[in-house]
Design an enzyme around this catalytic site. Structure first.
Site, mmCIF file in Angstrom:
data_model
loop_
_atom_site.group_PDB
_atom_site.id
_atom_site.type_symbol
_atom_site.label_atom_id
_atom_site.label_comp_id
_atom_site.label_asym_id
_atom_site.label_seq_id
_atom_site.Cartn_x
_atom_site.Cartn_y
_atom_site.Cartn_z
ATOM 1 C CG HIS A 96 -1.974 1.057 1.121
ATOM 2 N ND1 HIS A 96 -1.706 2.372 1.438
ATOM 3 C CD2 HIS A 96 -3.247 1.016 0.675
ATOM 4 C CE1 HIS A 96 -2.806 3.089 1.198
ATOM 5 N NE2 HIS A 96 -3.750 2.284 0.743
ATOM 6 C CD GLU A 166 -5.269 1.505 -3.362
ATOM 7 O OE1 GLU A 166 -6.434 1.674 -3.011
ATOM 8 O OE2 GLU A 166 -4.318 1.489 -2.565
ATOM 9 N N GLY A 172 -7.208 9.182 -0.871
ATOM 10 C CA GLY A 172 -7.535 10.254 0.074
ATOM 11 C C GLY A 172 -7.974 11.537 -0.620
HETATM 12 P P1 PGA Z 1 -9.495 6.113 -0.049
HETATM 13 O O1 PGA Z 1 -8.243 5.164 0.186
HETATM 14 O O2 PGA Z 1 -10.610 5.246 -0.554
HETATM 15 O O3 PGA Z 1 -9.765 6.709 1.288
HETATM 16 O O4 PGA Z 1 -9.086 7.141 -1.080
HETATM 17 C C1 PGA Z 1 -7.974 4.121 -0.706
HETATM 18 C C2 PGA Z 1 -6.834 3.289 -0.221
HETATM 19 O O5 PGA Z 1 -5.942 3.814 0.469
HETATM 20 O O6 PGA Z 1 -6.776 2.088 -0.497
#
Ligand code: PGA
Length: 255
Positions: A96, A166, A172
């Site tokens: 992540h 991602e 965020g």
């Molecule tokens: P978010 O985070 O949905 O709050 O943008 C996604 C993630 O960190 O996997």
């Protein structure tokens, strides 16, 4: 992939077991009603065992947010993939971006992935570019990230790997990436996997999208972005929002 996979990454939330149980209860209730969707909840380590259902809940699995690359021994503060399996986790997120920011290189993510696979668990491997430029350098960044992260993985063990694309700039953020761009990039991810492993692995590997997903945008992301599922941060600790998200994606059906 025959079903959507929607994983919730709770990050460092909530602070009490009581709250965690309340959130999980909402997902345990909705999961058996889903027809085309499997959900995975990834609470903080100390809550995994308490939230693991005593009897399996249809369409719901437990996951963890990370695992040590080390298997056992003198490593104060670490938690191994095998320990997580012992308390109920079937999926483990590796790579992540928030963990990469704390120092994980692609090589470290690869080592964590190997530990997860060795424990017989499914890895949700996160990849994504820091920023998007108009000359396409991000594609090279993604390619090298995926190649190093999947180094020494066999095509057979690819069955236990899910890629979560991602883009770091969308995590965020107020808005997700445009669905058309998600479509294009998820195909690129599959192509890179095909080149590294086998064409079959490239076609079969599930690719999720993550970054600012909520109940209002999830269906469009899945429909137009053509992804196999979603990795959800903030909205996954909001039970009403996450339940709605599961329902809207499930109602899209699956071929
Ligand atoms: P978010 O985070 O949905 O709050 O943008 C996604 C993630 O960190 O996997």
């Amino acid at each position: 992939m025959s079903r959507y996979l929607i994983a919730g990454n709770w990050k460092l939330n909530p602070q009490t077991l009581e709250e965690a149980k309340k959130i999980a209860a909402a997902y345990k209730k909705i999961a058996p009603e889903l027809k085309h969707t499997e959900t995975v909840i990834c609470p903080p380590f100390p809550f995994i065992q308490a939230l693991t259902p005593s009897k399996p809940v249809k369409n719901m699995s437990m996951g963890a947010q990370s695992a040590a690359k080390e298997v056992s021994g003198s490593h104060t503060g670490l938690v191994s993939a095998t320990m997580l399996r012992e308390v109920g986790a079937e999926y483990i997120i590796v790579g992540h971006s928030e963990e990469r920011k704390r120092g994980d290189t692609d090589e470290v993510v690869n080592a964590r992935l190997q530990a997860v696979l060795a424990a017989g668990l499914t890895a949700i491997v996160c990849v994504g570019e820091e920023k998007r430029d108009s000359d396409g350098a991000y594609m090279q960044e993604l390619k090298s990230q995926i190649s190093t992260t999947l180094a020494n993985v066999t095509a057979a063990s690819a069955k236990k790997i899910v890629i979560a694309y991602e883009p770091v700039w969308a995590i965020g953020a107020p808005e997700p990436m445009k669905s058309e761009d998600i479509y294009e990039t998820s195909l690129f991810v599959k192509k890179v996997v095909a080149d590294i492993l086998t064409p079959e692995a490239g076609i079969k590997i599930p690719v999720l999208y993550g970054g600012a997903v909520n109940a209002a945008n999830a269906a469009e992301i899945v429909r137009i972005g053509q992804v196999d599922g979603l990795l959800v941060g903030r909205e996954s600790i909001n039970p009403s929002g996450f339940v709605e998200l599961l329902k809207v994606v499930d109602s899209l059906g699956k071929k």
